[in-house]
Each structure stands twice: as C-alpha cells, then as structure tokens.
Scaffold this motif. Structure first.
Motif, PDB file in Angstrom:
ATOM      1  N   VAL A 290      20.393  16.400  65.323  1.00 26.52           N
ATOM      2  CA  VAL A 290      20.446  15.340  64.314  1.00 26.52           C
ATOM      3  C   VAL A 290      21.887  14.885  64.104  1.00 26.52           C
ATOM      4  N   VAL A 291      22.093  13.570  64.118  1.00 25.34           N
ATOM      5  CA  VAL A 291      23.388  12.965  63.822  1.00 25.34           C
ATOM      6  C   VAL A 291      23.205  12.141  62.548  1.00 25.34           C
ATOM      7  N   PRO A 292      23.676  12.636  61.398  1.00 22.57           N
ATOM      8  CA  PRO A 292      23.484  11.871  60.169  1.00 22.57           C
ATOM      9  C   PRO A 292      24.457  10.696  60.063  1.00 22.57           C
ATOM     10  N   VAL A 293      23.936   9.540  59.629  1.00 24.09           N
ATOM     11  CA  VAL A 293      24.789   8.368  59.404  1.00 24.09           C
ATOM     12  C   VAL A 293      24.400   7.730  58.074  1.00 24.09           C
ATOM     13  N   GLY A 294      25.288   6.879  57.541  1.00 23.47           N
ATOM     14  CA  GLY A 294      25.017   6.178  56.299  1.00 23.47           C
ATOM     15  C   GLY A 294      24.814   4.691  56.509  1.00 23.47           C
ATOM     16  N   SER A 295      25.874   4.010  56.909  1.00 22.31           N
ATOM     17  CA  SER A 295      25.853   2.549  57.005  1.00 22.31           C
ATOM     18  C   SER A 295      25.432   2.073  58.400  1.00 22.31           C
ATOM     19  N   ALA A 296      25.204   0.767  58.494  1.00 24.16           N
ATOM     20  CA  ALA A 296      24.885   0.162  59.795  1.00 24.16           C
ATOM     21  C   ALA A 296      26.031   0.351  60.778  1.00 24.16           C
ATOM     22  N   ALA A 297      27.261   0.253  60.284  1.00 24.44           N
ATOM     23  CA  ALA A 297      28.415   0.428  61.184  1.00 24.44           C
ATOM     24  C   ALA A 297      28.443   1.846  61.751  1.00 24.44           C
ATOM     25  N   GLU A 298      28.152   2.843  60.906  1.00 21.68           N
ATOM     26  CA  GLU A 298      28.120   4.232  61.382  1.00 21.68           C
ATOM     27  C   GLU A 298      26.983   4.432  62.384  1.00 21.68           C
ATOM     28  N   LEU A 299      25.836   3.824  62.102  1.00 25.96           N
ATOM     29  CA  LEU A 299      24.700   3.945  63.014  1.00 25.96           C
ATOM     30  C   LEU A 299      25.038   3.297  64.363  1.00 25.96           C
ATOM     31  N   HIS A 300      25.699   2.163  64.303  1.00 24.07           N
ATOM     32  CA  HIS A 300      26.103   1.451  65.519  1.00 24.07           C
ATOM     33  C   HIS A 300      26.986   2.344  66.383  1.00 24.07           C
ATOM     34  N   THR A 301      28.004   2.965  65.761  1.00 32.37           N
ATOM     35  CA  THR A 301      28.917   3.836  66.499  1.00 32.37           C
ATOM     36  C   THR A 301      28.171   5.027  67.097  1.00 32.37           C
ATOM     37  N   ALA A 302      27.332   5.676  66.286  1.00 34.78           N
ATOM     38  CA  ALA A 302      26.624   6.877  66.753  1.00 34.78           C
ATOM     39  C   ALA A 302      25.680   6.542  67.900  1.00 34.78           C
ATOM     40  N   MET A 303      24.954   5.433  67.781  1.00 38.38           N
ATOM     41  CA  MET A 303      24.003   5.061  68.839  1.00 38.38           C
ATOM     42  C   MET A 303      24.734   4.680  70.121  1.00 38.38           C
ATOM     43  N   THR A 304      25.822   3.951  69.981  1.00 38.80           N
ATOM     44  CA  THR A 304      26.582   3.535  71.164  1.00 38.80           C
ATOM     45  C   THR A 304      27.120   4.754  71.906  1.00 38.80           C
ATOM     46  N   GLU A 305      27.656   5.734  71.151  1.00 38.68           N
ATOM     47  CA  GLU A 305      28.199   6.939  71.785  1.00 38.68           C
ATOM     48  C   GLU A 305      27.114   7.734  72.500  1.00 38.68           C
ATOM     49  N   ARG A 306      25.963   7.885  71.840  1.00 42.85           N
ATOM     50  CA  ARG A 306      24.915   8.747  72.387  1.00 42.85           C
ATOM     51  C   ARG A 306      24.073   8.069  73.465  1.00 42.85           C
ATOM     52  N   ALA A 307      24.034   6.742  73.473  1.00 38.30           N
ATOM     53  CA  ALA A 307      23.151   6.039  74.417  1.00 38.30           C
ATOM     54  C   ALA A 307      23.539   6.292  75.865  1.00 38.30           C
ATOM     55  N   ALA A 308      24.817   6.571  76.107  1.00 30.73           N
ATOM     56  CA  ALA A 308      25.265   6.797  77.483  1.00 30.73           C
ATOM     57  C   ALA A 308      24.503   7.959  78.133  1.00 30.73           C
ATOM     58  N   ASP A 309      24.031   8.912  77.305  1.00 31.38           N
ATOM     59  CA  ASP A 309      23.343  10.099  77.831  1.00 31.38           C
ATOM     60  C   ASP A 309      21.829  10.034  77.665  1.00 31.38           C
ATOM     61  N   ALA A 310      21.277   8.859  77.397  1.00 22.59           N
ATOM     62  CA  ALA A 310      19.841   8.782  77.107  1.00 22.59           C
ATOM     63  C   ALA A 310      19.073   8.058  78.205  1.00 22.59           C
ATOM     64  N   ASP A 311      17.859   8.545  78.484  1.00 21.55           N
ATOM     65  CA  ASP A 311      16.945   7.839  79.383  1.00 21.55           C
ATOM     66  C   ASP A 311      16.116   6.808  78.622  1.00 21.55           C
ATOM     67  N   VAL A 312      15.823   7.125  77.351  1.00 22.53           N
ATOM     68  CA  VAL A 312      15.058   6.217  76.492  1.00 22.53           C
ATOM     69  C   VAL A 312      15.785   6.100  75.156  1.00 22.53           C
ATOM     70  N   VAL A 313      15.976   4.875  74.695  1.00 21.43           N
ATOM     71  CA  VAL A 313      16.598   4.622  73.394  1.00 21.43           C
ATOM     72  C   VAL A 313      15.576   3.917  72.513  1.00 21.43           C
ATOM     73  N   VAL A 314      15.321   4.479  71.339  1.00 21.07           N
ATOM     74  CA  VAL A 314      14.323   3.915  70.425  1.00 21.07           C
ATOM     75  C   VAL A 314      15.002   3.541  69.105  1.00 21.07           C
ATOM     76  N   MET A 315      14.973   2.259  68.769  1.00 20.74           N
ATOM     77  CA  MET A 315      15.606   1.785  67.525  1.00 20.74           C
ATOM     78  C   MET A 315      14.548   1.649  66.433  1.00 20.74           C
ATOM     79  N   ALA A 316      14.189   2.795  65.843  1.00 15.79           N
ATOM     80  CA  ALA A 316      13.191   2.770  64.774  1.00 15.79           C
ATOM     81  C   ALA A 316      13.825   2.593  63.400  1.00 15.79           C
ATOM     82  N   ALA A 317      15.147   2.668  63.311  1.00 15.22           N
ATOM     83  CA  ALA A 317      15.801   2.545  61.999  1.00 15.22           C
ATOM     84  C   ALA A 317      15.706   1.121  61.465  1.00 15.22           C
ATOM     85  N   ALA A 318      15.667   1.027  60.144  1.00 15.55           N
ATOM     86  CA  ALA A 318      15.792  -0.265  59.468  1.00 15.55           C
ATOM     87  C   ALA A 318      17.282  -0.490  59.221  1.00 15.55           C
ATOM     88  N   VAL A 319      17.868  -1.360  60.026  1.00 14.36           N
ATOM     89  CA  VAL A 319      19.312  -1.602  59.965  1.00 14.36           C
ATOM     90  C   VAL A 319      19.564  -2.815  59.075  1.00 14.36           C
TER      91      VAL A 319
END
Ligand code: CTP
Ligand code: CA
Length: 231
Positions: free
Chosen positions: A72-101
């Motif tokens: 689990v990577v906890p985030v607060g704001s949309a900007a934090e979510l953006h950074t966390a997703m961008t960093e982690r996406a490089a290692d993902a086969d499937v990316v699912v954007m279920a968050a309400a941004v």
C-alpha cells in the motif's frame, strides 16, 4: 469470492491500482474532497491477489484496512497520487485507475488555518485544473501494458450513459473503461455495484450486479485474458 476467483489467471502479473478519493488542501486542516469509499478498488485488489497477482495499491484516504497481501502506498492529494502512480507504473503489467481524482484543486493553499473575523475573510475559492493522471499514464505506457480507467456517468440531454462512456474511452486512450451508471445516484458508499466494461477494440461486457467482490471478479474476467505475455 465469485466464479473464477480460484483460477490463478493473474499469476505473476504485476497490478497497480489507485483507489479512494483525493483531498485537495485549502489550509492545514481543510480540504475539498469526494465521497469515494475506495471499496471497489479494494475489491479489485483482493480478487487480483486471490488470482495470483502482485498488487500495489495507491490509496487515497481510504478508511478500510488494506486487503491482505498488497503493498500500500498512501496518498492524499491528486498531485501525490499522480506522482505515486507515475513512479509505480513503470513496474506494472496492468494499471487500474479506480480512484476518484479531483478535477480541480484550490489555487492557493493557506499556510495557516483560515479564520473568521479580521480584515480578509475568504468569500470564494479559486480553482486550478489538476493533471489527468490516466491520460498521462496512457501517454507513458510501455508496449503491452494494459491501462484501465473508471467512469461514473449519467445520461443527459446530449447522450446516454454508454454514449458518454464511449466518448470518454476514446478521449482518454485507455484499453478498457469500467462504467458505472450512476443515474439513480446510488453507487457511492453502497456495498453493491453493477458495471459495463468497454474496450477500445469495441468489446462491451456487462458485469452482473452483485457484491463489490463479485463485480471485481467480473472485471478481472475481462482484463485477465488481455494481459500481455510479459509476466
Ligand atoms: N482521472 C484521472 N485524473 C484526473 C481525473 C480523472 O486519472 N485528474 C481518471 C479517473 O481515475 C478515472 C477516469 O480518469 O479512471 C475517468 O474519470 P472521470 O472523472 O470520469 O473523467 P474526467 O476526464 O475527469 O471527465 P469529467 O469531466 O466527466 O469528470
Ligand atoms: Ca472528473
């Protein structure tokens, strides 16, 4: 868990899921937020783990304890979510954007708590558009990586729910769009859910109403066969 959950059809698949709802700060104690509970994202994570995936959850303000077996990577704001997703996406086969941004954030964040009285009581909140995380993930995606978006839609005078959803799928450029019909206004915070999954190649799959785990299993039934060979 519902049908298919015992298959290890996601064995070795690296899944990145965003869930919950972002909070956009106004001052040190206040924010603009939304009602997303994170439960559908949690269910997607739970089912993916059960089917053998390695799951990373980027969690925006979710109260429920995280599903067993996820990072689990906890985030607060949309900007934090953006950074966390961008960093982690490089290692993902499937990316699912279920968050309400949040689409917008307050332009100014007060350094100190806003107070009543005094010479300058606030009368309005100026807003600035947030980056589109999903669109940026699509733009940066690796060959073979699958990107899944979510959309809650209502029909209106311009188009019906699926019409709006097809337009959004095309606009976002993702591979799949999971569509919630919220015309009746009864999805948020409720345990049950029903969705339609639209594919960029034209596929349309209705997932029967049921618990969020059952719906999550139905969504993975659509996604799993499309996951590329890179495992
Ligand atoms: N999304 C995102 N970044 C944003 C806004 C939305 O990544 N700043 C993602 C959501 O997580 C979801 C998808 O985009 O997977 C669709 O969200 P939605 O709010 O339906 O789309 P928008 O493009 O914001 O369109 P609308 O004006 O209808 O809200
Ligand atoms: Ca939006």
């Amino acid at each position: 868990l519902a049908g298919g959950a015992l298959h290890q059809d996601l064995a070795g698949t690296r899944v990145l899921i965003s869930a919950g709802g972002t909070r956009e700060p106004l001052d040190p104690v206040r924010f603009l937020g939304n009602r997303s509970s994170g439960r559908q994202g949690w269910a997607l994570a739970r089912v993916a783990v059960a089917r053998g995936a390695d799951v990373v959850l980027v969690a925006a303000n979710v109260e429920d304890p995280a599903p067993f077996g996820c990072t689990v990577v906890p985030v607060g704001s949309a900007a934090e979510l953006h950074t966390a997703m961008t960093e982690r996406a490089a290692d993902a086969d499937v990316v699912v954007m279920a968050a309400a941004v949040a689409d917008f954030r307050p332009t100014e964040v007060a350094a100190d708590k806003l107070k009543k009285g005094g010479s300058s009581e606030p009368t309005a909140v100026a807003l600035t558009r947030n980056a589109d995380v999903l669109a940026d993930l699509v733009a940066a995606r690796r060959p073979g990586q699958l990107v899944v978006g979510f959309a809650a839609e209502t029909g209106d005078a311009d188009d019906d729910v699926l019409g709006h959803a097809r337009a959004k799928l095309a606009r976002k450029g993702c591979d799949l769009l999971v569509v919630n019909d919220v015309s009746a206004g009864q999805v948020f915070g409720r345990p049950d859910n029903a969705v339609t999954v639209l594919a960029a190649d034209g596929g349309v799959t209705d997932v029967a109403p049921g618990s969020k785990d059952a719906v999550a299993a139905g969504i993975w039934d659509v996604v799993a066969p499309r996951v590329g060979p890179r495992r």
